[in-house]
Design a protein around this motif. Structure first.
Motif, PDB file in Angstrom:
ATOM      1  N   VAL B 132       0.836  -1.191   0.000  1.00  0.00           N
ATOM      2  CA  VAL B 132       0.000   0.000   0.000  1.00  0.00           C
ATOM      3  C   VAL B 132       0.874   1.245   0.000  1.00  0.00           C
ATOM      4  O   VAL B 132       0.566   2.237  -0.667  1.00  0.00           O
ATOM      5  CB  VAL B 132      -0.926   0.001   1.237  1.00  0.00           C
ATOM      6  N   GLU B 133       1.978   1.140   0.712  1.00  0.00           N
ATOM      7  CA  GLU B 133       2.874   2.300   0.730  1.00  0.00           C
ATOM      8  C   GLU B 133       3.395   2.613  -0.653  1.00  0.00           C
ATOM      9  O   GLU B 133       3.470   3.760  -1.074  1.00  0.00           O
ATOM     10  CB  GLU B 133       4.039   2.032   1.697  1.00  0.00           C
ATOM     11  N   ASP B 134       3.736   1.520  -1.387  1.00  0.00           N
ATOM     12  CA  ASP B 134       4.215   1.717  -2.755  1.00  0.00           C
ATOM     13  C   ASP B 134       3.158   2.415  -3.600  1.00  0.00           C
ATOM     14  O   ASP B 134       3.451   3.341  -4.346  1.00  0.00           O
ATOM     15  CB  ASP B 134       4.523   0.364  -3.421  1.00  0.00           C
ATOM     16  N   ILE B 139      -6.221   1.584   0.081  1.00  0.00           N
ATOM     17  CA  ILE B 139      -7.120   0.782  -0.729  1.00  0.00           C
ATOM     18  C   ILE B 139      -8.120   0.107   0.170  1.00  0.00           C
ATOM     19  O   ILE B 139      -7.815  -0.833   0.878  1.00  0.00           O
ATOM     20  CB  ILE B 139      -6.335  -0.259  -1.529  1.00  0.00           C
ATOM     21  N   GLY B 140      -9.300   0.635   0.149  1.00  0.00           N
ATOM     22  CA  GLY B 140     -10.329   0.077   0.997  1.00  0.00           C
ATOM     23  C   GLY B 140     -11.337  -0.754   0.238  1.00  0.00           C
ATOM     24  O   GLY B 140     -12.054  -1.551   0.812  1.00  0.00           O
TER      25      GLY B 140
END
Lengths: 1155, 295
Positions: B132-134, B139-140
């Motif tokens: 997610v950091e990338d 993203i939910g």
């Protein structure tokens, strides 16, 4: 009476050849005779041939082309738009060949085909289109616009001979037995040979075990494009390869690009739940992950980046993503075109290919066989014509468009523009394009960049059989020079489809094949209704099937023409229901369905070009054709199609044959665990028309049958009923042809007994005179006097009288006379009109047409206008007859060809009796030349005083093992004594025991041997002689056409060596190997004589000082005649020196004394 | 796909012979379930229950006997203009993962027949938080999308009802289309696109500073007004569709759950609202086949 029955009645009446089928007595059987189904079911075969005929495949294909395919082509290219005027359009509404729109049933009366043959014209019919176009603001519909002429296949439904009875045929000067199926272009009969190729739009898996490569390939073929897509393995990873993509794309990426984004789903689609396959496949995911392709967009970009784009002028530049979409949608696996956003079918197709590769990697036996007949498709005249026509039509439209644009671009026009005025300019292109392609055989299609040569051949009219053999011939696309045995080998799947015997020897062996007697080649059928039908029969549409269950155990995919359309869990039931529908005639009889348990798939094929054949359906151990049906057939109540409609007989193609158990004979039907499903109609239909002539072929060594197939086509005989009306380049007729004593059912079916090629000779198998070594035959002189083996050779000579632009023209002029008022020798055969008189004898050096050419033909008409030259001067250019034997003028025809120039054909005839060296053959591949002609009184004779026509040496038998020939002799002898014609049908025919019985009853030996007396001594011969009639064919190779000798004669201009070849009165070459012999023998003077003195001796002046050649005792280099030496060298050597000099190399000769 | 609580019938009701009454021959016991609900896609993972209408009664084989005959009724959506019925399939989604939790968003591009459903994502399992950091974005939701494939009269949902008297009836409702919804990773593409854009911009900037101005001296193109149309002409069919798809805007749909009132109402209506006319067919089997073949 239902209309259908009525129609078949009409057809029946029109075909008188089969009328006898309906007579109370047919082939010795009366209507009241008991019917034995096992014996009489062969009657289905004449019924089949009545409907289908021997060349039905050509006719069907052509009919399909002119009736259906043309309309599809028009539909696909219906609009012509202008780049300049957006308002303008022209739309094709309909197309017809040979009749106008108002009178759909009245065909235009074409020029009769025989007239086209004689006048060197093309037998063609006009192509009419209906168009709708704009003129100014108005929309105009124009019907019956002729856009060209289409060559018409003889006896197709556009031909005037279609449905003609014998009388009509006779009126048109046609032979009623002529099968048709060919074209007449510029007066020559041209056949488009059937082409065999690998099936299109099907996946073929191949493996190279040495290299460890597995590849699945599919050749996609649509109207627009043809391309090949591969799924291949490279280092155990799977890639997709396509010509328009510069590098191989990993399979996972291509599947992602096609919208299958999740790895799980890819795995499910390709491998199902099989752990073996999954293990093999997982590496491919790593490849995609390494390349960091996760989403569809990334994958499309990846593909788009690697597409080799060929942009047409004016097309917009596409982004990488668009290129990728375009590639997936249209380029890859081009026959599945995606036109919306749903890429699933494409993805599934690629996944199926990958699955087949994985399956083959896991189990190498899963490969497909390229040579298997089920993987082949035959391309017929119709398909080839349709390719050609579409190309020409596109060209026509683009020319037309260019023309319109040119006019519309002009800003001000004086009158309103009517597009149709310019359409006629191009109509010649279609006509000429079609004519040229058929007459040269060069099929060049621009849109596929295809260049094919040798597609058409001149129909061989050597004999009836050679013409028939040509119509059933199939040529393969394989290269003849490649040294692979596979494509040439006899395939088990060929059984019943392709003749097992009829193939040429030598380089084309096994590549050129022939159709078997009872075959049908399918034409294209619509795919869509079949797909719908599948859904109705319980097939789940593929779009709704989820990937996890797709490859579940017991879940069978349903493929229509190779494309997965759905799945079913009850393949047996599905296939059974489908077949039921087909048998009741709801679905076309030529659609095949079969189950492939290895691939867990049901395959349905509707495409054209599959070979299929009819078989009797067997249900519950009973043949569905029973005595009552056969009785109906015999009475003429039923035709072959009724058997189809009633579900008694069905067509199976090769793939479906593999799904059935076919009993050869009725007694072989069983109901075991694998019950019999079908019954053969007749086993002898494994052979084709040509091999069907051989009596008792099942007793012969197989190559002998193959040899006979080649020789049967060279036999001289009757050609057609109209043979004496034909004017062909070269024709051979036998003077007294006879139908064979021992015939076969095939002979009757193909009417060989009406147009035979051979005579029944009484043969004695014995040694006589020593002139019978190496298969040479001894002929009886009295037999020859009576007409045995006599034949006529007629040769055409064409003279054209041209007209020239300056109003001069070629003329004919009468004979010239000598001082006594008699015509001079060369003009003796001429009449007052300058042409040979019919019936006149013409010898070597005499003239048959005294033609004169104007001397001033080259002068222009305009230049000469100043001084009118009424005095035309002409130069003599007569046509000389050349030949060792005189000929007779048989026919002279004067006509006008299509360019208004007079066309004269002079037919010259020779009657030939057999002579030493003429070639003969029996029907068992036993050829021999005539070794000696013996007076009848010197020949042996039997008790009844019969002496043989031919004596054959018994050494011909042991190594050839042609037992059939011996049985033919016995059957023939029994037939002669009994007054019957016996049958030697393959796998049947008259039984040897019965024949021997007849012989014994008539007071002869059961073995066919007779006691003979020597014609020379009158003593009885020491052995019984095998003696009886055998059918002998005279082959076209005759001594008169080949004899050749030369003492002195013409020489080539350049080398001064004797010319080469019989036609140029050439010398016989002492070749390299012969030269070696003479050298080895040491005969140096002979060598000198043969190689130089008798050839190209040349006296040269050589300057001993400079070593170069001079002339007239003068050296041009040294400017002196001091050291000139004369010597003789071959002219070729002199030529070499001169050529070397011309390239700045000086060959200098140093001469020394030998003695 | 996993067996769900839905039932769907894959037979055309017309597929019966002339003489006999319409009936269903049940080969597998149907599972009680709920029909799909219009415009409110919900979980529909199903095992196709083979309810086959037999066309040939007489030739019925012994191993496939008729157990029971159930009369057929047909029903349609209450208002055909407003409502339509679709089957949504979720390939790659485990049966165990119910679809009734959380909040769903659905939107559609009706012209392109493209449906998008946003489903809340369970980030507790099988989820790489570091990624997610990338991607630099929370993203939910999982985006599922797919093309609606028209079913062309081939698919029906059916419910076998037993009324109070023990009489059974089967109600058929035609399905408009089916759709397989697959995850699309728009966030990755978005990153790609922005990177691409950035690169382009940088390049353009470099280009601007260095490039020499080139004057084009080409003549004016003929028929500029045709170019708009001409452009469409030269695009392939698929690209045209993509173009249209890109130009079309999403229209939002509201997602109703299983227990929703409207859902239940429609379900009831579908089952009971049938005009209670028992289906008999007048199409003869032969005619039907003929129609099929000749189409």
């Amino acid at each position: 009476m239902p209309p259908k029955r009525k129609a078949s009645r009409v057809a029946a009446e029109s075909d008188e050849a089969f009328q006898e089928l309906f007579q109370p007595e047919y082939k010795g059987k009366k209507l009241t005779d008991e019917i034995n189904t096992a014996e009489d079911k062969w009657n289905l075969l004449p019924a089949f041939l009545k409907v289908k005929g021997l060349v039905k495949q050509h006719l069907d294909s052509f009919n399909y082309f002119v009736d259906t395919d043309l309309k599809k082509i028009i539909k696909a290219n219906e609009l012509v738009l202008s780049d300049v005027d957006p308002e303008f359009y022209l739309k094709y509404l309909d197309i017809r060949v040979g009749h106008r729109s108002k009178t759909p049933n009245d065909k235009l009366v074409l020029m009769p085909p025989h007239q086209c043959r004689l006048r060197d014209l093309t037998y063609s019919a006009p192509i009419f289109v209906d168009v709708e176009y704009t003129r100014g603001r108005k929309i105009i519909v124009h019907t019956d616009l002729e856009i060209g002429r289409m060559p018409i296949m003889l006896r197709s439904n556009k031909c005037i001979l279609d449905g003609a009875d014998d009388n009509t045929m006779a009126r048109y000067d046609e032979c009623p037995l002529d099968p048709g199926g060919y074209f007449i272009v510029n007066g020559t009969e041209k056949v488009i040979l059937v082409q065999e190729q690998l099936s299109k739009n099907r996946i073929i898996v191949e493996a190279d075990e040495k290299k460890g490569i597995v590849q699945a390939s599919v050749t996609s073929s649509t109207h627009e494009r043809k391309s090949k897509t591969y799924v291949i393995t490279k280092n155990d990873k799977i890639y997709l390869k396509h010509n328009s993509i510069s590098e191989d794309i990993p399979i996972v990426i291509i599947l992602k690009a096609a919208g299958i984004t999740s790895d799980l789903e890819i795995l499910q689609l390709v491998c199902g739940s099989d752990p073996n396959y999954q293990d093999l496949f997982v590496v491919n995911f790593e490849e995609a992950a390494r390349l960091e392709v996760f989403t569809q967009q990334q994958a499309l970009n990846y593909v788009g980046k690697r597409v080799k784009t060929i942009r047409r002028a004016g097309a917009p530049k596409l982004s990488q993503l668009q290129e990728g979409i375009e590639a997936i949608a249209t380029t890859i696996i081009a026959h599945l075109t995606v036109s919306d956003l749903q890429f699933k079918e494409k993805a599934l197709y690629i996944a199926t290919m990958a699955r087949r590769v994985i399956m083959t990697m896991h189990n190498p036996t899963m490969v497909d066989d390229r040579d298997y007949v089920g993987n082949k498709r035959l391309e017929l005249a119709g398909q080839l014509m349709s390719l050609l026509f579409e190309d020409l039509f596109k060209k026509f439209n683009s020319d037309f468009k260019a023309n319109i644009d040119k006019v519309l671009k002009k800003p001000s026009r004086t009158s309103e523009f009517d597009a149709l005025l310019s359409i006629n300019i191009h109509s010649n292109n279609i006509t000429m394009g079609l004519n040229r392609a058929i007459s040269t055989g060069n099929w060049s299609l621009k849109r596929f960049k295809m260049e094919r040569a040798g597609v058409t051949h001149v129909l061989s009219r050597l004999s009836y059989i050679s013409a028939l053999g040509m119509m059933t011939r199939i040529s393969s696309q394989f290269e003849k020079s490649r040294k692979v045995s596979g494509p040439r080998a006899l395939q088990p799947s060929q059984f019943g489809m392709l003749c097992t015997s009829d193939t040429p020897e030598g380089e084309a062996c096994g590549l050129v094949k022939n159709l078997a007697l009872m075959t049908h080649i399918t034409t294209d059928d619509e795919e869509l209704p079949i797909k719908k039908l599948c859904y109705m029969l319980g097939c789940e549409p593929i779009l709704g099937v989820d990937s996890a269950t797709l490859h579940d155990e017991g879940n069978f995919g349903i493929h229509v023409n190779g494309t997965l359309v759905g799945t079913t869990r009850f393949p047996g039931k599905f296939v059974e229901n489908f077949r039921k529908l087909r048998r009741t005639g709801k679905v076309s009889a030529f659609i095949s369905i079969h189950t492939n348990t290895h691939q867990q798939a049901v395959h349905i094929a509707t495409d054209g070009g599959r070979i299929c054949r009819p078989l009797i359906i067997v249900e519950n151990g009973k043949s569905k054709v029973t005595a009552e049906h056969l009785l109906k057939l015999k009475k003429g109540e039923w035709a072959f199609d009724d058997f189809l409609v009633h579900g008694l007989v069905e067509y199976l193609d090769v793939n479906e044959e593999n799904d059935s158990l076919i009993a050869l004979y009725e007694e072989n039907i069983n109901e075991n665990s694998v019950p019999t499903t079908h019954l053969e109609i007749e086993p002898f239909t494994v052979l084709g028309a040509v091999a069907g002539l051989i009596p008792y072929p099942h007793h012969n060594q197989s190559p002998r049958n193959t040899y006979q197939c080649a020789m049967g086509k060279q036999a001289i005989g009757a050609i057609a009923y109209n043979q004496f009306r034909r004017i062909d380049t070269l024709l051979y007729f036998m003077v007294y042809p006879q139908q064979p004593m021992v015939k076969t059912k095939t002979i009757e079916l193909i009417d060989y007994d009406k147009l035979p090629a051979g005579q029944n000779a009484t043969v004695a198998v014995m040694s006589y005179s020593g002139y019978d070594i190496e298969d040479a035959l001894v002929l009886n002189k009295a037999s020859i006097d009576r007409g045995f083996g006599r034949c006529q050779v007629v040769r055409k000579n064409t003279i054209q009288l041209k007209r020239y632009p300056n109003h001069t023209k070629d003329i004919l002029s009468g004979m010239r006379v000598d001082e006594h008022g008699n015509p001079i020798f060369p003009h003796q055969a001429l009449g007052p009109d300058g042409l040979g008189e019919v019936g006149a004898r013409i010898e070597n050096g005499q003239i048959y047409a005294n033609k004169f050419v104007p001397t001033n033909a080259g002068e222009s008409a305009l230049g000469g206008a100043s001084e009118p030259t009424n005095v035309e001067s002409h130069r003599e250019t007569p046509a000389y007859y050349k030949g060792p034997e005189p000929s007779y003028v048989d026919q002279v025809m004067m006509s006008v060809s299509d360019n208004d120039q007079a066309l004269i054909k002079v037919l010259l005839r020779q009657t030939r009796r057999p002579e030493l060296g003429d070639k003969f053959s029996s029907r068992h591949g036993q050829k021999g030349v005539c070794g000696i002609i013996v007076q009848q009184e010197d020949l042996p004779f039997n008790d009844m005083g019969i002496s043989p026509d031919i004596i054959m040496n018994p050494h011909g038998f042991p190594s050839r093992m042609t037992v059939g020939k011996m049985i033919e002799l016995i059957s023939g002898k029994a037939g002669v004594l009994n007054g019957t014609l016996e049958y030697g049908t393959c796998f049947g025919g008259s039984k040897l025991e019965d024949m021997s019985k007849i012989l014994v009853d008539k007071g002869f030996s059961y073995s066919g041997k007779d006691m003979l007396y020597s014609g020379i001594t009158g003593e009885c011969l020491q052995a019984y002689i095998f003696f009886g009639p055998i059918y002998y064919q005279k082959l076209k190779h005759m001594v008169l056409d080949k004899m050749h000798a030369r003492a002195r004669g013409p020489r080539a201009v350049l080398t001064r060596q004797p010319t080469e070849g019989r036609s140029r009165d050439g010398g016989l070459r002492l070749g390299e190997m012969e030269r070696d012999c003479v050298i080895a023998y040491g005969a140096s003077q002979l060598l000198l004589e043969r190689l130089m003195i008798s050839s190209d001796a040349f006296e040269v002046d050589i300057c001993n000082k400079c070593g170069l050649m001079g002339y007239n005792s003068w050296c041009t280099t040294c400017k002196s005649s001091e050291n000139i030496i004369k010597m003789t060298i071959p002219c070729a050597a002199k030529l070499l020196f001169q050529e070397l000099l011309s390239m700045n190399i000086a060959p200098r000769l140093r001469l020394g004394d030998v003695f | 796909m996993t067996p769900g609580n839905e039932l769907f019938v894959e037979e055309d009701e017309e597929m019966k012979s002339d003489s006999e009454e319409p009936r269903l021959v049940i080969k597998e016991e149907p599972q009680d379930g709920l029909p799909a609900v219009p415009e409110q896609p919900e979980e529909e993972d199903e095992e196709p229950v083979h309810v086959e209408a037999e066309e040939e009664d007489d030739e019925e084989e012994d191993d496939d006997p008729i157990i029971e005959s159930i009369p057929l009724y047909i029903n349609t959506m209450p208002s055909r203009f407003k409502n339509s019925l679709h089957i949504l399939q979720y390939p790659g989604r485990a049966k165990a993962r119910r679809l009734d939790q959380g909040h769903f968003h659905a939107s559609i591009k009706p012209q392109s027949k493209y449906l998008e459903v946003k489903v809340p994502l369970d980030t507790s399992k099988f989820f790489d938080g570091t990624k997610v950091e990338d991607w630099g974005e929370e993203i939910g939701e999982q985006t599922l999308s797919g093309v609606l494939d028209p079913s062309e009269g081939g698919y029906y949902i059916a419910k076998v009802e037993t009324d109070s008297e023990g009489n059974r009836k089967a109600v058929l409702v035609p399905i408009d289309s089916t759709a397989q919804l697959r995850t699309s990773f728009q966030y990755i593409d978005a990153i790609d696109n922005s990177a691409h854009q950035q690169k382009k911009q940088e390049q353009a900037e470099i280009h601007k500073t260095t490039s020499v101005q080139i004057l084009q001296s080409a003549a004016k193109h003929t028929g500029t007004q045709a170019n708009m149309d001409g452009f469409m002409h030269s695009l392939g069919d698929s690209l045209k569709h993509v173009k249209r798809f890109d130009e079309e805007s999403w229209s939002l749909l509201s997602w109703k759950n299983d227990e929703d009132e409207i859902t239940n109402k429609i379900k009831k209506e579908l089952i009971n609202g049938a005009d209670s006319i028992e289906l008999t067919t007048e199409t003869k089997f032969d005619d039907y086949i003929q129609k099929l073949i000749n189409e």
